[in-house]
Scaffold this motif. Structure first.
Motif, short mmCIF file in Angstrom:
data_model
loop_
_atom_site.label_atom_id
_atom_site.label_comp_id
_atom_site.label_asym_id
_atom_site.label_seq_id
_atom_site.Cartn_x
_atom_site.Cartn_y
_atom_site.Cartn_z
N MET A 112 0.80 -1.19 0.05
CA MET A 112 0.04 -0.03 -0.22
C MET A 112 0.94 1.15 0.02
SD MET A 112 -3.02 1.20 2.71
CE MET A 112 -3.47 2.58 3.25
N ILE A 113 0.49 2.15 -0.74
CA ILE A 113 1.19 3.49 -0.83
C ILE A 113 1.10 4.35 0.26
CG2 ILE A 113 1.77 5.42 -2.27
CD1 ILE A 113 1.17 3.59 -4.68
N ARG A 114 1.98 4.60 0.98
CA ARG A 114 1.50 5.42 2.17
C ARG A 114 2.10 7.11 1.83
NH1 ARG A 114 -0.06 2.53 6.42
NH2 ARG A 114 0.56 0.15 6.34
N ASN A 115 3.41 7.25 1.28
CA ASN A 115 3.72 8.48 1.08
C ASN A 115 4.61 8.74 0.01
OD1 ASN A 115 6.44 7.52 1.82
ND2 ASN A 115 5.74 7.74 3.93
N ILE A 116 4.96 9.67 -0.21
CA ILE A 116 5.75 10.32 -1.72
C ILE A 116 7.21 8.94 -1.88
CG2 ILE A 116 7.39 11.86 -2.66
CD1 ILE A 116 4.48 11.92 -3.25
N SER A 117 7.75 8.58 -0.75
CA SER A 117 9.03 7.97 -0.85
C SER A 117 8.45 6.40 -1.56
CB SER A 117 9.71 7.81 0.65
OG SER A 117 8.70 7.35 1.27
N ASP A 118 7.36 6.16 -1.26
CA ASP A 118 6.73 4.99 -2.10
C ASP A 118 6.72 4.92 -3.62
OD1 ASP A 118 6.53 3.69 0.41
OD2 ASP A 118 4.69 4.45 0.70
N VAL A 119 6.66 6.07 -4.18
CA VAL A 119 6.42 6.34 -5.64
C VAL A 119 7.49 7.04 -6.44
CG1 VAL A 119 3.99 6.12 -5.43
CG2 VAL A 119 5.06 8.29 -5.58
N MET A 120 8.56 7.77 -5.57
CA MET A 120 9.54 8.84 -6.29
C MET A 120 10.55 7.87 -6.72
SD MET A 120 11.59 9.73 -3.00
CE MET A 120 12.78 8.85 -1.93
N THR A 121 11.28 8.70 -7.79
CA THR A 121 12.63 7.89 -8.45
C THR A 121 13.57 8.23 -7.38
OG1 THR A 121 11.50 8.29 -10.59
CG2 THR A 121 14.02 8.00 -10.30
N SER A 122 14.17 7.31 -7.20
CA SER A 122 15.52 7.37 -6.24
C SER A 122 16.56 6.44 -6.39
CB SER A 122 15.00 7.44 -4.60
OG SER A 122 15.90 7.67 -3.91
N PRO A 123 17.94 6.83 -6.39
CA PRO A 123 18.08 8.28 -6.44
C PRO A 123 17.87 9.08 -7.40
CG PRO A 123 19.98 6.82 -7.10
CD PRO A 123 18.73 6.13 -6.64
N PRO A 124 17.89 10.46 -7.42
CA PRO A 124 17.67 11.29 -8.30
C PRO A 124 18.67 11.38 -9.55
CG PRO A 124 18.23 12.54 -6.26
CD PRO A 124 18.18 11.15 -5.85
N ILE A 125 18.47 11.69 -10.85
CA ILE A 125 19.37 11.96 -11.53
C ILE A 125 19.97 13.19 -11.42
CG2 ILE A 125 19.90 11.75 -14.09
CD1 ILE A 125 17.45 9.64 -14.10
N THR A 126 21.33 13.44 -11.21
CA THR A 126 21.71 14.69 -10.80
C THR A 126 22.86 15.07 -12.01
OG1 THR A 126 23.38 13.90 -9.40
CG2 THR A 126 21.16 14.55 -8.38
N VAL A 127 22.98 16.49 -11.89
CA VAL A 127 24.35 16.93 -12.65
C VAL A 127 24.93 18.19 -11.82
CG1 VAL A 127 23.51 16.59 -14.79
CG2 VAL A 127 23.08 18.52 -13.91
N ASP A 128 26.06 18.36 -11.65
CA ASP A 128 26.96 19.32 -11.04
C ASP A 128 26.37 20.73 -11.55
OD1 ASP A 128 29.15 19.75 -9.22
OD2 ASP A 128 29.49 20.81 -10.90
N PRO A 129 26.25 21.49 -10.84
CA PRO A 129 25.88 23.03 -11.53
C PRO A 129 26.81 23.57 -12.60
CG PRO A 129 26.03 23.13 -9.01
CD PRO A 129 26.45 21.82 -9.22
N GLY A 130 28.12 23.12 -12.42
CA GLY A 130 28.93 23.60 -13.53
C GLY A 130 29.10 22.56 -14.87
N ALA A 131 27.97 21.68 -15.00
CA ALA A 131 28.04 20.77 -15.96
C ALA A 131 27.56 21.62 -17.31
CB ALA A 131 27.27 19.48 -15.76
N SER A 132 28.27 21.52 -18.50
CA SER A 132 27.55 22.24 -19.56
C SER A 132 26.16 21.56 -20.08
CB SER A 132 28.65 21.83 -20.66
OG SER A 132 28.32 20.55 -21.30
N LEU A 133 25.57 22.29 -20.52
CA LEU A 133 24.33 21.82 -21.10
C LEU A 133 24.13 20.73 -22.01
CD1 LEU A 133 22.28 25.35 -21.19
CD2 LEU A 133 22.56 23.70 -19.41
N ARG A 134 25.18 20.55 -22.71
CA ARG A 134 25.44 19.54 -23.61
C ARG A 134 25.53 18.18 -22.63
NH1 ARG A 134 26.10 18.92 -28.60
NH2 ARG A 134 26.98 21.01 -28.88
#
Length: 139
Positions: free
Chosen positions: A1-23
Motif C-alpha cells: 500500500m502506498i503511504r507517502n511520496i517515498s513509495d512512488v518517487m524515483t530515487s536516487p535522483p538523476i543529478t548533474v553538477d551546477p558547472g556541467a555544460s548543458l550538452r
C-alpha cells in the motif's frame, strides 16, 4: 500500500553538477531517458533543469550549450516536498505551482523526484497519463 511520496518517487535522483555544460546535462537526460535532472552540489539541491530549459534558455537564445552551465539556466527557486509527504501533499504543491516534477527532500538533502506520471500510475493506473508514463521510450 502506498503511504507517502517515498513509495512512488524515483530515487536516487538523476543529478548533474551546477558547472556541467548543458550538452553534458542533455547527454545525461538522453542516457537516463528523462526530461529533467536535479542540479545539485553533492546532495544539496541547487535547481531543476529540464530539456525545455535547455531549448528555450540556451538554444533559442543562440547560446553555446558547450559553454552554458546547468546553473545558468536551471530553475533555482524550486518547490520541494519531504519524503514523508502524502500523495495529496505532493499533488497540492504541483497543482499550486503548476509543476510536472517535484524534488523530494530529507532536510537539506535531495533524495528523489516525483513526477505527474509517478502520481498518475500510483493513483489511477488506468488513466491515459499513467499509460503514457509507463510506455517505453519512442526515440
Amino acid at each position: 500500500m502506498i503511504r507517502n511520496i517515498s513509495d512512488v518517487m524515483t530515487s536516487p535522483p538523476i543529478t548533474v553538477d551546477p558547472g556541467a555544460s548543458l550538452r553534458e546535462a542533455a547527454e545525461v537526460m538522453r542516457g537516463s531517458d528523462v526530461g529533467d535532472v536535479i542540479v545539485a552540489e553533492g546532495d544539496t539541491l541547487v535547481g531543476v533543469l529540464t530539456d525545455r530549459d535547455i531549448v528555450l534558455r540556451c538554444v533559442a537564445e543562440g547560446t553555446d550549450p558547450d559553454t552554458a552551465t546547468a546553473r545558468s539556466v536551471c530553475s533555482s527557486n524550486v518547490a520541494t516536498v519531504p519524503a514523508q509527504s502524502s500523495l495529496r501533499d505532493a499533488v497540492d504543491v504541483m497543482r499550486t505551482d503548476a509543476l510536472r516534477r517535484l524534488p523530494v527532500v530529507e532536510g537539506e538533502r535531495v533524495v528523489g523526484v516525483v513526477t505527474m506520471g509517478d502520481l498518475a500510475m500510483a493513483v489511477d493506473s488506468d488513466s491515459a497519463l499513467a499509460d503514457v508514463s509507463a510506455a517505453p521510450p519512442n526515440h
